[in-house]
Scaffold this motif. Structure first.
Motif, PDB file in Angstrom:
ATOM      1  N   LYS A 119       0.826  -1.212   0.000  1.00 23.45           N
ATOM      2  CA  LYS A 119       0.000   0.000   0.000  1.00 23.45           C
ATOM      3  C   LYS A 119       0.860   1.261   0.000  1.00 23.45           C
ATOM      4  O   LYS A 119       0.462   2.294  -0.512  1.00 23.45           O
ATOM      5  CB  LYS A 119      -0.959  -0.014   1.195  1.00 23.45           C
ATOM      6  N   ASP A 168      -4.917  -5.880   0.112  1.00 22.35           N
ATOM      7  CA  ASP A 168      -5.261  -5.438   1.461  1.00 22.35           C
ATOM      8  C   ASP A 168      -6.698  -5.905   1.718  1.00 22.35           C
ATOM      9  O   ASP A 168      -7.589  -5.653   0.891  1.00 22.35           O
ATOM     10  CB  ASP A 168      -5.175  -3.896   1.510  1.00 22.35           C
ATOM     11  N   ASN A 223      -1.855   2.125  10.120  1.00 24.53           N
ATOM     12  CA  ASN A 223      -2.223   1.228   9.023  1.00 24.53           C
ATOM     13  C   ASN A 223      -3.589   1.619   8.467  1.00 24.53           C
ATOM     14  O   ASN A 223      -3.782   1.683   7.252  1.00 24.53           O
ATOM     15  CB  ASN A 223      -2.222  -0.224   9.504  1.00 24.53           C
ATOM     16  N   LYS A 224      -4.540   1.917   9.362  1.00 27.24           N
ATOM     17  CA  LYS A 224      -5.878   2.301   8.889  1.00 27.24           C
ATOM     18  C   LYS A 224      -5.821   3.644   8.190  1.00 27.24           C
ATOM     19  O   LYS A 224      -6.536   3.885   7.226  1.00 27.24           O
ATOM     20  CB  LYS A 224      -6.853   2.310  10.066  1.00 27.24           C
ATOM     21  N   GLU A 241      -4.557   3.058   4.848  1.00 28.02           N
ATOM     22  CA  GLU A 241      -5.626   2.384   4.096  1.00 28.02           C
ATOM     23  C   GLU A 241      -6.718   3.356   3.661  1.00 28.02           C
ATOM     24  O   GLU A 241      -7.346   3.165   2.623  1.00 28.02           O
ATOM     25  CB  GLU A 241      -6.217   1.252   4.935  1.00 28.02           C
ATOM     26  N   GLU A 261      -9.219  -5.080   3.465  1.00 28.22           N
ATOM     27  CA  GLU A 261     -10.317  -4.109   3.461  1.00 28.22           C
ATOM     28  C   GLU A 261     -10.674  -3.703   2.031  1.00 28.22           C
ATOM     29  O   GLU A 261     -11.842  -3.613   1.665  1.00 28.22           O
ATOM     30  CB  GLU A 261      -9.923  -2.855   4.251  1.00 28.22           C
TER      31      GLU A 261
HETATM   32 MG    MG Z   1      -5.520  -4.109   5.729  1.00 29.95          MG
END
Ligand code: MG
Ligand code: NAD
Length: 403
Positions: free
Chosen positions: A128, A153, A230-231, A234, A155
């Motif tokens: 990412k 990923d 990380n979020k 994302e 999500e």
């Molecule tokens: Mg993820």
């Protein structure tokens, strides 16, 4: 799909790389491992070469590559060993490669991922950071190279599965409106410190931060999950992949990690993708797409699970999420600066030089000092990345954290 599909795996020795090989090994007539690439882990790459007999193996570290070449020759393995980052980037564009698993961690994956985009490959995107740092430039390379982008990923893979038609890197805000897409909801496990009091966060060790309650992952992404950066990364990734303004992307803590994300539509419907937390599901989805293939994953037993919980994230205890949202809203070079500052701070934390709670402070200082510019070339991306890393080091040196 006819014939065997040639796969190249970048980051083969890591968590995603090993899970990818696990899925591939379940489908011997369908996929062939054409190339395996990594940083310097000779012993794991050697074992993978002996098992999968790729045409090429490549290590970014030249000494490690020389050692691998010797060891494979002694073992009678015919795999050709390449050395250095430039060789890795060339492999990503090799005419015989159909799909590239982009699973190098961090900015180090940018060169090979971009090369795959320009060469029109199917890119299975786990890395990412390369998308976050290069943003629209990367999406333009995908479009111009006629490449296909499939998110790994979990999500984003879930969102892709809940969309009305494949719209990664080909969507637009007006297309989303026409399709009635109102909002994306990214779920987050909350990491190992979801219930830790603010006062106790300062003493967290790298080992505690890397012990994720739901997912087994590499060390860098484990720390990112613990800080919620990380979020944040994302959120930027989702905004780019699905042409969605950051303000229309929400984050929801879901400690069981069964619902991997949701898409909300204007009629009040929400579509979600559910599965056990096992990366082999999104990996198999992307490898086989548009077909579904066996992933070796345990099936869900919802009656046994019985409860799925959701709550809002706490951006006071986890300021990284707020910082990423700011960078997303600002756009242009801000996400690249955020990503590089985070990589530098996380590396210092993993080295025992920085406290867990100081990671956000370093990133904040870098973002405040950053003059946001448009990113109109790869050179510009690399310059911002280098500046932000250097500035993060400067901030940490001034604070007496690193020498
Ligand atoms: Mg993820
Ligand atoms: P990891 O640390 O387990 O593996 C990283 C891989 O990258 C290794 O093969 C390593 O050799 C390679 N690498 C590192 N530096 C390199 C360099 N300079 N040159 C060449 N190769 C290099 O990490 P991971 O958990 O597998 O994550 C890989 C990527 O996938 C990350 O971007 C991460 O954010 C993303 N991702 C991982 C997961 C997961 O469950 N592990 C989930 C979603 C996304």
């Amino acid at each position: 799909m006819t014939g065997v599909v040639n796969i190249a795996i970048f980051g083969a020795t890591g968590s995603i790389g090993q899970n990818t090989l696990d899925v591939i090994a379940r489908h011997p007539g369908r996929f062939a491992v054409f190339a395996l690439a990594a940083h310097r882990n000779v012993s794991v790459l050697k074992q993978q070469c002996l098992q999968f007999s790729p045409r090429y193996a490549a290590l970014a570290d030249e000494h490690a590559a020389a050692q691998l070449r010797d060891e494979l020759r002694t073992a009678g393995c015919k795999t050709e060993v390449l050395a250095g980052m430039a060789a890795l980037n060339e492999l990503a564009a090799h005419p015989d490669v159909h799909s590239v698993m982009a699973a190098i961690v961090g900015a180090a994956g940018l060169g090979s991922t971009l090369a795959a985009a320009r060469a029109g490959k199917r890119i299975l995107l786990a890395n990412k950071e390369s998308l976050v740092m290069s943003g629209q430039l990367f999406l333009n390379a995908v479009r111009e190279g006629n490449a296909q982008l499939l998110p790994i990923d979990s999500e984003h893979n879930a969102i892709f599965q809940c969309m009305p038609d494949p719209r990664v890197a080909s969507g637009s805000e007006s297309g989303n409106r026409l399709a009635g897409i109102k909002r994306l909801v990214l779920t987050a496990s909350g990491g190992p410190f979801l219930r830790t009091a603010a006062a106790d966060l300062a003493d967290i060790t790298p080992e505690q931060a890397c012990a994720h309650p739901r997912w087994i992952m590499g060390r860098k992404i484990s720390v990112d999950s613990a800080t919620l950066m990380n979020k944040g990364l994302e959120l930027i990734e989702a905004s780019l992949l699905f042409s969605m303004p950051p303000a229309q992307i929400d984050v929801l803590i879901h400690p069981q990690s069964i619902v991997h994300s949701l898409v909300e539509y204007v009629d009040g419907s929400m579509l979600a993708q559910l599965s056990n937390p096992d990366m082999r599901t999104p990996i198999a989805f992307a490898l086989g797409w548009p077909s579904r293939i066996d992933a070796g994953v345990e099936f869900l037993d919802l009656a046994r699970l019985s409860r799925l919980e959701f709550e809002s994230p706490d951006e006071v205890r986890f300021p990284c999420l707020r910082l990423a949202r700011q960078a997303a809203a600002c756009g242009r070079s801000a996400p690249a600066a955020l990503n590089a500052a985070n990589e530098a701070a996380v590396a210092a934390f993993l080295d025992g030089q920085l406290r867990f709670t100081e990671i956000a402070a370093v990133i904040d200082a870098v973002l405040q000092a950053h003059t946001v510019l448009p990113l109109d070339s790869l050179d510009a991306v690399i310059k911002v990345d280098a500046w932000a890393r250097e500035h993060a080091m400067h901030v940490m040196r001034e604070a007496g954290k690193v020498s």
